[in-house]
Enzyme design. Sequence first.
Site, PDB file in Angstrom:
ATOM      1  NE  ARG A   1      -2.471  -4.619  -2.855  1.00 19.47           N
ATOM      2  CZ  ARG A   1      -2.485  -3.385  -2.511  1.00 19.47           C
ATOM      3  NH1 ARG A   1      -2.847  -2.397  -3.567  1.00 19.47           N
ATOM      4  NH2 ARG A   1      -1.909  -2.672  -1.631  1.00 19.47           N
TER       5      ARG A   1
ATOM      6  CE1 TYR B   1      -9.086   4.396   7.370  1.00 21.06           C
ATOM      7  CE2 TYR B   1      -9.549   6.847   8.026  1.00 21.06           C
ATOM      8  CZ  TYR B   1      -8.891   5.793   7.709  1.00 21.06           C
ATOM      9  OH  TYR B   1      -7.447   5.875   7.598  1.00 21.06           O
TER      10      TYR B   1
ATOM     11  N   GLY C   1       0.796  -1.165  -0.042  1.00 23.17           N
ATOM     12  CA  GLY C   1       0.125   0.076  -0.012  1.00 23.17           C
ATOM     13  C   GLY C   1       1.033   1.294  -0.037  1.00 23.17           C
ATOM     14  CD  GLN C   2      -0.363   7.372   0.587  1.00 23.13           C
ATOM     15  OE1 GLN C   2      -1.327   7.320   1.481  1.00 23.13           O
ATOM     16  NE2 GLN C   2       0.189   8.356   0.026  1.00 23.13           N
TER      17      GLN C   2
HETATM   18  C1  AKB Z   1      -8.175   8.670   4.360  1.00 26.50           C
HETATM   19  O1  AKB Z   1      -8.316   9.839   3.562  1.00 26.50           O
HETATM   20  O2  AKB Z   1      -8.969   7.798   4.331  1.00 26.50           O
HETATM   21  C2  AKB Z   1      -6.681   8.774   5.040  1.00 26.50           C
HETATM   22  C3  AKB Z   1      -6.810   9.022   6.366  1.00 26.50           C
HETATM   23  C4  AKB Z   1      -6.623  10.502   6.638  1.00 26.50           C
HETATM   24  O3  AKB Z   1      -6.729   8.510   7.305  1.00 26.50           O
HETATM   25  N1  AKB Z   1      -5.601   9.398   4.132  1.00 26.50           N
END
Ligand code: AKB
Length: 316
Positions: A36, A139, A11-12
């Site tokens: 992946r 999230y 990932g990033q």
């Molecule tokens: C997102 O935008 O989901 C992430 C974060 C700020 O956690 N880059």
Amino acid sequence: MSRILVTGALGQIGSELVPALRDKYGADQVIAADFRMPTGEIEAPFEWIDVTQPNQLQDVFRRHKISRIYHMAALLSAVAEDKPQLAWEVNMGGLYNVLELARLHNCSVFFPSSIGAFGPTTPRDGTPQDTIQRPTTIYGVTKVSGELLCDYYATRFGLDTRGLRLPGLISYTAPPGGGTTDYAVEIFYQAVRYRHYTCFLSEDTRLDMMYLPDAIGAMIKLMEADASKFKHRNAFNVTAMNFTPTEIADEIRKHIPEFVIEYDVDPMRQAIADSWPRFMDDSAARAEWGWTPTYDLAMMTKDMLEHVGAKVKSAR
Ligand code: AKB
């Protein structure tokens, strides 16, 4: 010899964290893992792992003597909002599996929390280290729950868990892939390629950001820090800069004067951004383990344009 495991290695963050850890501790001491398959950017040792499957993690722990985990595998905010059930399974299920194995094998754990762990009732300017956290995204729910779960494992089982509340991360190695702050990466590629970018957040949306080299440095420094100085451990606010789309466009225009930004606001991502801090207070990280960023908006923009420019040129 004990080893470091990095989940979400493709990932990033993982794409730059793995090489940085290998430089520091030795190439064969760092196991890169992802669900992946690598396409060449990360070298062996590499393990294919789905973090929602505890037996796959267990197998890697059995074969390599793991002593530290950087658990980066997670869905970002916009993708998570699209697939909330999957987000819970990966972000919470994966973290639980990692913590349980860490408990059994006495490993230290790094957990990346986020500005997403805050919500609309949090003070948005100078967001304190300890404050109200009622996020309205799945999230954010997984990030607050993750912070709490890491705290629980530290106090209940004595596990060495540590973490950061990361802002939007800007980098050129691997794309972020599904976050609300992704515009701050996309804008560079579009500026270099087309001198034009259509932004999905409104012009005055201010958010905390950080250049990835600073974030990698922070993660490694936190895991090496003397824990006896900690008053917090799992969710240090850290930031390096904050800006709006207008301000980053102005900075890019110092290098590409003809660059034009337009706006086509995505209501879902705008609502997420509007529920996050505009800028956090990161004085606890500065006081407890010496956090200091290197890159500000001007330095980051110059470096991004150089690297993205070279990448775009070599792809032609
Ligand atoms: C997102 O935008 O989901 C992430 C974060 C700020 O956690 N880059």
